[in-house]
Scaffold this motif. Structure first.
Motif, PDB file in Angstrom:
ATOM      1  N   LEU A 133       0.792  -1.227   0.000  1.00  0.00           N
ATOM      2  CA  LEU A 133       0.000   0.000   0.000  1.00  0.00           C
ATOM      3  C   LEU A 133       0.824   1.278   0.000  1.00  0.00           C
ATOM      4  CD1 LEU A 133      -2.760  -1.090   2.544  1.00  0.00           C
ATOM      5  CD2 LEU A 133      -2.891  -1.082   0.048  1.00  0.00           C
ATOM      6  N   ASP A 134       2.149   1.163  -0.126  1.00  0.00           N
ATOM      7  CA  ASP A 134       2.955   2.384  -0.143  1.00  0.00           C
ATOM      8  C   ASP A 134       2.737   3.130  -1.458  1.00  0.00           C
ATOM      9  OD1 ASP A 134       5.139   1.672  -2.202  1.00  0.00           O
ATOM     10  OD2 ASP A 134       5.207  -0.026  -0.829  1.00  0.00           O
ATOM     11  N   HIS A 135       3.228   4.352  -1.509  1.00  0.00           N
ATOM     12  CA  HIS A 135       3.028   5.186  -2.694  1.00  0.00           C
ATOM     13  C   HIS A 135       4.185   5.100  -3.680  1.00  0.00           C
ATOM     14  CE1 HIS A 135      -0.070   7.984  -0.518  1.00  0.00           C
ATOM     15  NE2 HIS A 135      -0.478   6.739  -0.650  1.00  0.00           N
ATOM     16  N   GLU A 136       5.134   4.187  -3.424  1.00  0.00           N
ATOM     17  CA  GLU A 136       6.246   4.045  -4.352  1.00  0.00           C
ATOM     18  C   GLU A 136       5.736   3.645  -5.733  1.00  0.00           C
ATOM     19  OE1 GLU A 136      10.236   1.294  -5.073  1.00  0.00           O
ATOM     20  OE2 GLU A 136       9.109   1.124  -3.194  1.00  0.00           O
ATOM     21  N   GLY A 137       6.147   4.388  -6.727  1.00  0.00           N
ATOM     22  CA  GLY A 137       5.761   4.099  -8.094  1.00  0.00           C
ATOM     23  C   GLY A 137       4.368   4.548  -8.466  1.00  0.00           C
ATOM     24  N   ARG A 138       3.644   5.193  -7.539  1.00  0.00           N
ATOM     25  CA  ARG A 138       2.278   5.625  -7.828  1.00  0.00           C
ATOM     26  C   ARG A 138       2.243   6.767  -8.837  1.00  0.00           C
ATOM     27  NH1 ARG A 138      -2.084   4.445  -4.272  1.00  0.00           N
ATOM     28  NH2 ARG A 138      -3.327   5.678  -5.740  1.00  0.00           N
ATOM     29  N   LEU A 139       1.206   6.764  -9.632  1.00  0.00           N
ATOM     30  CA  LEU A 139       0.893   7.877 -10.525  1.00  0.00           C
ATOM     31  C   LEU A 139       0.088   8.888  -9.713  1.00  0.00           C
ATOM     32  CD1 LEU A 139       0.818   9.028 -13.448  1.00  0.00           C
ATOM     33  CD2 LEU A 139      -1.281   7.697 -13.784  1.00  0.00           C
ATOM     34  N   LEU A 140       0.636  10.066  -9.493  1.00  0.00           N
ATOM     35  CA  LEU A 140       0.021  11.016  -8.562  1.00  0.00           C
ATOM     36  C   LEU A 140      -0.420  12.306  -9.217  1.00  0.00           C
ATOM     37  CD1 LEU A 140       2.424  10.454  -5.532  1.00  0.00           C
ATOM     38  CD2 LEU A 140       0.142   9.502  -5.890  1.00  0.00           C
ATOM     39  N   ALA A 141      -0.324  12.380 -10.527  1.00  0.00           N
ATOM     40  CA  ALA A 141      -0.845  13.529 -11.269  1.00  0.00           C
ATOM     41  C   ALA A 141      -1.068  13.090 -12.704  1.00  0.00           C
ATOM     42  CB  ALA A 141       0.125  14.712 -11.218  1.00  0.00           C
ATOM     43  N   PRO A 142      -2.074  13.642 -13.391  1.00  0.00           N
ATOM     44  CA  PRO A 142      -2.246  13.305 -14.804  1.00  0.00           C
ATOM     45  C   PRO A 142      -0.985  13.623 -15.593  1.00  0.00           C
ATOM     46  CG  PRO A 142      -4.169  14.473 -13.974  1.00  0.00           C
ATOM     47  CD  PRO A 142      -3.119  14.581 -12.914  1.00  0.00           C
ATOM     48  N   GLN A 143      -0.714  12.802 -16.595  1.00  0.00           N
ATOM     49  CA  GLN A 143       0.442  13.004 -17.458  1.00  0.00           C
ATOM     50  C   GLN A 143      -0.026  13.108 -18.904  1.00  0.00           C
ATOM     51  OE1 GLN A 143       3.925  12.927 -16.295  1.00  0.00           O
ATOM     52  NE2 GLN A 143       2.810  13.208 -14.375  1.00  0.00           N
ATOM     53  N   ILE A 144       0.435  14.119 -19.589  1.00  0.00           N
ATOM     54  CA  ILE A 144       0.221  14.243 -21.030  1.00  0.00           C
ATOM     55  C   ILE A 144       1.594  14.166 -21.673  1.00  0.00           C
ATOM     56  CG2 ILE A 144      -0.580  15.704 -22.915  1.00  0.00           C
ATOM     57  CD1 ILE A 144      -2.613  16.917 -21.015  1.00  0.00           C
ATOM     58  N   GLY A 145       1.828  13.068 -22.379  1.00  0.00           N
ATOM     59  CA  GLY A 145       3.181  12.845 -22.884  1.00  0.00           C
ATOM     60  C   GLY A 145       4.138  12.680 -21.723  1.00  0.00           C
ATOM     61  N   ASP A 146       5.190  13.487 -21.722  1.00  0.00           N
ATOM     62  CA  ASP A 146       6.211  13.390 -20.681  1.00  0.00           C
ATOM     63  C   ASP A 146       6.052  14.434 -19.587  1.00  0.00           C
ATOM     64  OD1 ASP A 146       7.455  11.282 -21.986  1.00  0.00           O
ATOM     65  OD2 ASP A 146       8.678  12.626 -23.217  1.00  0.00           O
ATOM     66  N   ARG A 147       4.934  15.133 -19.558  1.00  0.00           N
ATOM     67  CA  ARG A 147       4.793  16.213 -18.576  1.00  0.00           C
ATOM     68  C   ARG A 147       3.549  16.024 -17.721  1.00  0.00           C
ATOM     69  NH1 ARG A 147       0.825  19.858 -19.925  1.00  0.00           N
ATOM     70  NH2 ARG A 147       0.061  19.768 -22.080  1.00  0.00           N
ATOM     71  N   SER A 148       3.606  16.594 -16.529  1.00  0.00           N
ATOM     72  CA  SER A 148       2.433  16.600 -15.663  1.00  0.00           C
ATOM     73  C   SER A 148       1.426  17.615 -16.176  1.00  0.00           C
ATOM     74  CB  SER A 148       2.845  16.948 -14.229  1.00  0.00           C
ATOM     75  OG  SER A 148       3.680  15.953 -13.701  1.00  0.00           O
ATOM     76  N   ALA A 149       0.161  17.347 -15.882  1.00  0.00           N
ATOM     77  CA  ALA A 149      -0.905  18.243 -16.330  1.00  0.00           C
ATOM     78  C   ALA A 149      -1.963  18.336 -15.245  1.00  0.00           C
ATOM     79  CB  ALA A 149      -1.521  17.732 -17.636  1.00  0.00           C
ATOM     80  N   SER A 150      -2.823  19.319 -15.352  1.00  0.00           N
ATOM     81  CA  SER A 150      -3.952  19.423 -14.425  1.00  0.00           C
ATOM     82  C   SER A 150      -5.020  18.425 -14.834  1.00  0.00           C
ATOM     83  CB  SER A 150      -4.526  20.841 -14.461  1.00  0.00           C
ATOM     84  OG  SER A 150      -5.160  21.085 -15.709  1.00  0.00           O
ATOM     85  N   TRP A 151      -5.898  18.113 -13.896  1.00  0.00           N
ATOM     86  CA  TRP A 151      -7.015  17.236 -14.218  1.00  0.00           C
ATOM     87  C   TRP A 151      -7.889  17.846 -15.311  1.00  0.00           C
ATOM     88  CZ3 TRP A 151      -8.123  12.369 -13.820  1.00  0.00           C
ATOM     89  CH2 TRP A 151      -7.557  11.592 -12.816  1.00  0.00           C
ATOM     90  N   ASP A 152      -8.155  19.120 -15.237  1.00  0.00           N
ATOM     91  CA  ASP A 152      -9.010  19.740 -16.247  1.00  0.00           C
ATOM     92  C   ASP A 152      -8.414  19.587 -17.643  1.00  0.00           C
ATOM     93  OD1 ASP A 152     -11.094  20.552 -14.632  1.00  0.00           O
ATOM     94  OD2 ASP A 152     -10.242  22.531 -14.229  1.00  0.00           O
ATOM     95  N   GLU A 153      -7.110  19.842 -17.756  1.00  0.00           N
ATOM     96  CA  GLU A 153      -6.481  19.731 -19.074  1.00  0.00           C
ATOM     97  C   GLU A 153      -6.534  18.298 -19.587  1.00  0.00           C
ATOM     98  OE1 GLU A 153      -2.250  20.701 -21.388  1.00  0.00           O
ATOM     99  OE2 GLU A 153      -2.319  20.687 -19.189  1.00  0.00           O
ATOM    100  N   ALA A 154      -6.227  17.340 -18.710  1.00  0.00           N
ATOM    101  CA  ALA A 154      -6.203  15.946 -19.146  1.00  0.00           C
ATOM    102  C   ALA A 154      -7.595  15.446 -19.514  1.00  0.00           C
ATOM    103  CB  ALA A 154      -5.601  15.084 -18.040  1.00  0.00           C
TER     104      ALA A 154
END
Length: 869
Positions: A49-70
């Protein structure tokens, strides 16, 4: 803070668990699926249940994005594809890992608003043939019995089901029942000798895909011996005469069994009224899977042994919510609530209930066909939810290329890196088990709550909400405006009243007005749940089938005539292992689950190994028309000559070349569309590595060598590796493999013998150890794993073997309590001559019990007289 009652996220048994942040997960003694029992995987849930390797933000290509944008991007791409190319140009591929509420809104969006049935699920890979067989025989996808039947049967027949490893808690329930009633008998029908065989009174080593011939032979014998329940058949069954005549024309020897074996099976089955036939992937994952299912159902219908206490056919599902997915119409050829896409009245009723602008009118693309369409360029936008088809689908490398060919791919997952996620244009971070809320349905039709006991990490979102947000952005705000999971559930329960309207089995309309508070507190309950009626129970004891005339149908099915495996090739069977789950994104995080079987392997019969010139622990290359894999050899008499077995769990994140599904041919059952994952022809040859290695490190290593397999340890990771060319600088190789760039190095190098050993320490503490040789490395692996993080001298560590004051526990046998084979051997030498006594001395087998067959096998191997239990 009290424990939260929730449901295990692994197999279809649907065990209740008690969970609390920071504490080990325990079994829920009040849950009717497991009564407090857990398997090794369930017991280790708290370690994943640890957060290692978790996806913690939307990604568009190689960059993080906001939920609204994604979310805007996903909605825009799907809308554009539909507008330009039509509804069938888009597809969802979903999962039995989704909760029912997630599944429901995904199907509503695709089938009722986008207007296509191109939504299929990884349950296609495990249960589609059961669904097809049920519908053909019963008129509906109905599982007739309950788990209690498994305990009440006088004869339990396991067909293509390694229950001990794949559904361990059900196996424990059966074992307990057999111990309480020694007269209860068990037959295990499987080409392999498995851990389930340990409980069996009779093991039938059937030929691959010989099941239809066997059960046709049984049906013919039922008729010949006058064992037909004539009253039941005349009142409730159609097709009896044709099915029996067809069976009588068949040849039961096509099962691969001798006449003596066949007669013993017939005597036991026909001579026992209370018989349950449990079947699973060995039946379903076949080009003839649906016919196998109907061959089994025919025998129960002919004898009327269905729907009564302790008797009936029983399909055990692979995933925690495979059944829930079937209920909401998660398969591409189904509508919600067990209604049919092909039926215009059903479509109209669902469309009216959903108030949807359009409705799919034909079945969508099933899994293999869906990815073929991706490869052709027919799919312009694809959304994969909570599954990893780049690993789990047949012809997996072809599926990778197919996904790459789709112009826009969205993936919802909890992990930042998966083989499929690496192919996505957009990654959407989903909430995981322990964080999300909803319901799941197990193999006996029992609905249970999954409740959150952990806060969802910031930046993640529940799957149902992600789907609804996309639906809103595509222009359907009102239809996907839910206040919460309970709101989704109420709509779904209300829709299920259509089951009564159209004479269907599935009906939970008694819960359509459930309050948020009662939904939160909902106890496990078996459907049907009609208003003002008793819930659950068995089906079909008195008929009441779901064909138009109310009768069941027996089908004339024939044993398949598949081409024989060429003499220079082997038939590859794939499956699960005890301590891992699917593609290991969860179980792979647990060090103790990773120690039982730590790398990809292939089981080969000793005589085949001799003919191939390979030995235990060698590496071999398997090649098929689809691809290649490299695996460790496990020489075993448990497989038949000419057949090999390999597990399906390893991914590109954990092995460079040990994935099995790149080998598997994409052949499917013509009725169910389920892939034949257990019948690919492969050639095998020794992998002639220039060198072999074993490494441990405080870092998570990467599988970067021609052969590499990574497993988690308590202090980092371990790696089995092999390369072509012998390195000229062993220190540089060791640092490259282990990822440790600093610290002091101690090394032993003997070019004459081809061995090298490297120890890296920082401030006197071992941070990495590396061992290489010209043959598979012979060192005490569990002992070496335990040295990382200690201040033992580098010289002692380089020896690679245990000392008297630090005994080597050996390869893990009991994962629950981390008991190794050497510890068990010592206990046996000291007089522990039974499974129970081994438990008393070492703890092995005293938690989940899944390792008990291995304990018994070890006692037998050491020729220890086994004491009476």
């Amino acid at each position: 803070m009290t424990c939260t009652k929730t449901t295990c996220p692994y197999c279809g048994v649907g065990c209740g668990v008690l969970a609390k942040a920071g504490e080990p997960v325990k079994g829920d003694v009040d849950h009717p699926a497991n009564f407090g029992r857990l398997c090794s995987k369930g017991s280790a849930l708290g370690e994943t249940l640890d957060h290692e390797g978790r996806l913690l933000a939307p990604q568009i290509g190689d960059r993080s994005a906001s939920w609204d944008e994604a979310l805007d991007l996903v909605a825009d791409k799907f809308r554009a594809a539909v507008d330009e190319h039509g509804p069938d140009s888009v597809a969802f591929y979903v999962s039995g890992q989704l909760l029912t509420e997630d599944y429901y809104v995904a199907n509503k969006l695709m089938k009722g608003y986008i207007g296509s049935a191109n939504i299929d699920t990884n349950s296609r890979l495990c249960m589609a043939s059961s669904v097809a067989g049920h519908k053909r025989a019963f008129g509906s996808d109905t599982v007739p019995g309950t788990y209690e039947d498994l305990e009440q049967a006088d004869l339990l027949v396991l067909v293509g089901s390694n229950l001990a490893w794949c559904h361990p808690v059900l196996f424990q329930r059966v074992a307990a029942a057999k111990a309480a009633r020694p007269e209860m008998r068990v037959i295990n029908i499987d080409p392999r000798v498995t851990s389930s065989s340990d409980l069996a009174d009779l093991h039938l080593a059937i030929k691959g895909d010989g099941d239809t011939a066997l059960f046709n032979g049984l049906l013919a014998e039922i008729a010949a011996r006058g064992a037909v329940n004539t009253d039941y058949v005349e009142a409730h069954v159609n097709g009896f005469d044709v099915a029996v005549a067809n069976a009588q024309a068949g040849d039961a020897s096509a099962s691969g069994l001798t006449d003596a074996e066949l007669n013993e099976f017939y005597d036991m089955w026909i001579g026992t009224e209370k018989v349950v036939t449990i079947y699973s992937q060995g039946v379903n994952q076949s080009e003839g899977g649906a016919d196998k299912v109907n061959a089994i159902l025919n025998c129960h219908l002919a004898t009327g042994r269905i729907g009564r206490e302790g008797m009936g056919p029983f399909s055990v599902t692979g995933q925690p919510n495979a059944m829930g997915g079937r209920e909401v119409g998660g398969l591409a050829n189904m509508l919600a609530c067990h209604l049919d896409i092909e039926n215009a009245d059903h479509r109209d009723a669902v469309q009216s209930a959903w108030n949807s602008p359009t409705m799919c009118s034909t079945a969508g693309l099933k899994a293999v066909d869906l990815f073929d369409a991706c490869a052709r360029g027919d799919i312009k936008a694809l959304w994969v939810m909570s599954t990893n088809p780049a690993v789990s689908m047949p012809h997996a490398d072809g599926v990778v290329n197919a996904i790459k060919n789709v112009p826009f791919v969205a993936v919802s997952d909890i992990m930042a890196r998966t083989d499929t996620g690496d192919l996505a244009d957009v990654l959407l971070p989903a909430a995981g088990w322990g964080e999300k809320s909803g319901t799941v349905t197990n193999s006996e039709r029992r609905m249970s709550r999954q409740r959150p006991f952990l806060p969802a990490p910031e930046g993640t979102m529940a799957d149902w909400k992600i789907i609804c947000e996309v639906g809103k952005r595509m222009g359907w705000s009102d239809a996907f405006d839910y206040a919460g999971e309970a709101d989704v559930f109420r709509e779904y329960a209300a829709l299920s009243a259509l089951g009564t309207t159209f004479n269907r089995d599935f009906d939970i309309s008694g819960l359509k007005d459930i309050s948020d508070e009662d939904y939160d507190a909902m106890a496990p309950v078996q459907w049907p749940m009609k208003p003002n009626a008793e819930t659950g129970g068995r089906f079909f004891a008195d008929g009441g089938f779901y064909h138009a005339d109310g009768k069941a149908k027996m089908l004339a099915v024939s044993a398949p005539e598949f081409a024989a495996t060429p003499d220079d090739m082997f038939r590859l069977n794939t499956g699960r292992i005890r301590d891992q789950w699917h593609t290991m994104s969860r179980t792979g995080k647990s060090a103790r689950l990773s120690q039982h079987l730590a790398e990809p392997y292939v089981e080969i019969h000793p005589e085949d190994a001799l003919a191939l010139g390979v030995h235990a622990a060698d590496l071999v290359r398997l090649t098929s028309d689809q691809g290649t894999s490299i695996m460790r050899v496990l020489v075993s008499k448990k497989v038949q000559r000419g057949s090999v077995f390999a597990p399906m769990h390893w991914t590109g994140q954990l092995t460079s070349s040990g994935r099995v599904n790149p080998l598997v041919a994409p052949n499917t059952d013509p009725v169910s569309g389920q892939p034949a994952l257990k019948a690919t022809n492969v050639s095998i040859e020794r992998f002639n590595a220039g060198w072999y290695g074993f490494a441990v490190s405080t870092k998570q290593m990467e599988p970067t060598r021609p052969y590499a397999a990574i497993a988690r340890t308590n202090t980092g990771s371990q790696a089995e590796i092999a390369g072509y060319k012998i390195p000229t600088d062993w220190e540089a190789e060791a640092r490259s493999v282990t990822g440790i760039t600093g610290g002091d190095v101690s090394m032993m190098n003997d070019p004459a013998s081809g061995t090298a050993r490297v120890a890296i320490t920082e401030n006197g503490v071992i941070t990495a150890l590396f061992y290489a040789a010209s043959t598979p490395v012979a060192v005490a692996r569990q002992h070496i794993v335990g040295l990382v993080g200690t201040d033992i001298s580098a010289g002692i560590a380089l020896a690679g073997r245990a000392s008297a004051d630090m005994p080597d526990p050996g390869a893990t046998v009991c994962s629950c309590l981390n008991v190794g084979v050497n510890t068990l051997r010592t206990a046996i030498a000291d007089g522990a001559n039974s499974v129970d006594k081994l438990g008393e001395c070492t703890g092995a087998g005293t938690n989940c019990g899944s390792c008990k067959p291995e304990l018994a096998a070890l006692l037998a191997e050491l020729k220890t007289p086994v004491a009476a239990e």
